[in-house]
Design a protein around this motif. Structure first.
Motif, short mmCIF file in Angstrom:
data_model
loop_
_atom_site.label_atom_id
_atom_site.label_comp_id
_atom_site.label_asym_id
_atom_site.label_seq_id
_atom_site.Cartn_x
_atom_site.Cartn_y
_atom_site.Cartn_z
N VAL A 217 -3.05 7.55 -10.67
CA VAL A 217 -2.49 8.21 -9.49
C VAL A 217 -2.30 9.70 -9.76
O VAL A 217 -2.66 10.56 -8.95
N MET B 163 -0.16 8.68 -0.23
CA MET B 163 0.21 9.85 -1.01
C MET B 163 -0.63 11.05 -0.57
O MET B 163 -1.62 10.90 0.14
N VAL C 238 -3.49 2.54 -3.27
CA VAL C 238 -2.97 3.84 -2.87
C VAL C 238 -4.06 4.56 -2.06
O VAL C 238 -5.22 4.61 -2.48
N GLU D 20 -8.98 6.72 -2.38
CA GLU D 20 -8.08 5.59 -2.52
C GLU D 20 -8.28 4.94 -3.88
O GLU D 20 -9.34 5.08 -4.51
N THR E 136 0.83 -1.19 0.00
CA THR E 136 0.00 0.00 0.00
C THR E 136 0.87 1.24 0.00
O THR E 136 1.84 1.33 0.75
N ALA E 137 0.51 2.22 -0.84
CA ALA E 137 1.20 3.50 -0.88
C ALA E 137 0.33 4.57 -0.24
O ALA E 137 -0.90 4.54 -0.37
N ALA F 259 2.29 -0.34 -6.24
CA ALA F 259 1.51 -0.80 -5.09
C ALA F 259 0.22 -1.49 -5.54
O ALA F 259 -0.24 -1.33 -6.68
N LYS G 171 0.94 12.77 5.35
CA LYS G 171 1.29 11.39 5.00
C LYS G 171 2.47 10.86 5.81
O LYS G 171 2.44 9.71 6.27
N ALA H 236 4.14 4.81 -6.80
CA ALA H 236 2.85 4.36 -6.29
C ALA H 236 2.21 3.31 -7.19
O ALA H 236 1.44 2.47 -6.73
N SER H 237 2.54 3.34 -8.49
CA SER H 237 1.93 2.40 -9.43
C SER H 237 2.39 0.96 -9.18
O SER H 237 1.78 0.02 -9.70
#
Length: 247
Positions: free
Chosen positions: A238, A46, A218, A229, A43-44, A215, A53, A212-213
């Motif tokens: 994202v 952002m 997100v 999310e 999990t990211a 993960a 964050k 993030a891609s």
């Protein structure tokens, strides 16, 4: 108050609030966040600058105290622990990967990887050790010191060090921030492989849509609130979400 713990989640936060300062100078970094992070998932986290964050990650990891709310790692509610108990929990259940590699320059890659286990007085599980070394692709670099390794290789040592004790969760704070795009992609691929092949749980703070891609999911913060999310994110989805948040 008793908190119900979801054992399918590696980390759960309920009503998480963090305020720095008092009165007119008070800064509300987190404003009652409810969020959970699934076991065996990547999990990211952002959000725009100042969204909270990094504060969220530091609270989840027990590196910062909370003003209100509850956090559980596995079946342990960490907001009820004292400093000594928190230190022990971080040592036994949590792994960390930071933007700075935090390797000891006088130790070899192998010695750096084994260091947390030695501090805890534990022996490495040989099968797991071999699997981790092969997953991060470092077998031919184990005798090299950090100054003999590239930035990407140093961060892979840091990832292996986090993996070797099989923590319940690894928190990664901008782990590719000091790397060029190629090295960053290598490290992200290794993090994703550790989830797929080792069943590791990873929670990563990043500002980079490409990072993030990698993960599975997100979560997005703005002004201390969880506002959106994405599942199965792509770089474009994202980026689109971030642009909408900053509009």
């Amino acid at each position: 108050m008793t908190t119900t713990i979801d054992v399918r989640s590696a980390v759960v936060a309920r009503g998480l609030t963090k305020v720095y300062g008092e009165g007119d100078a008070a800064v509300h970094a987190l404003r009652g966040i409810d969020v959970s992070f699934a076991t065996g998932a990547f999990t990211a986290i952002m959000g725009p600058s100042g969204s909270g964050k990094s504060t969220l990650m530091h609270c989840l990891a027990g590196l910062d105290s909370v003003t209100d709310g509850h956090i559980s790692i596995g079946d342990v509610e960490i907001t009820q622990l004292n400093d000594k108990q928190l230190t022990l929990l971080r040592r036994e259940r949590v792994g960390f990967v930071f933007q700075a590699f935090n390797l000891l320059p006088t130790l070899t890659a192998e010695q750096n990887i084994r260091l947390p286990l030695e501090i805890a007085g534990r022996q490495a599980d040989r099968a797991l050790y071999d699997q981790v070394i092969d997953t991060v692709g470092l077998r031919d670099r184990l005798k090299h010191r950090p100054n003999e390794l590239s930035g990407g290789q140093q961060q892979r040592v840091a990832v292996a060090r986090a993996l070797i004790s099989k923590p319940q969760v690894i928190f990664a704070d901008e782990p590719t921030g000091n790397l060029d795009s190629r090295s960053g992609a290598e490290v992200l691929a290794f993090l994703r492989r550790s989830v797929r092949e080792l069943g590791q749980t990873i929670v990563m703070v990043t500002h980079d849509p490409m990072a993030a891609s990698y993960a599975d999911r997100v979560v997005f913060l703005r002004d201390g609130l969880l506002v959106s999310e994405l599942d199965r994110p792509t770089q474009q989805t994202v980026l689109d979400t971030l642009m909408a948040l900053e509009a």
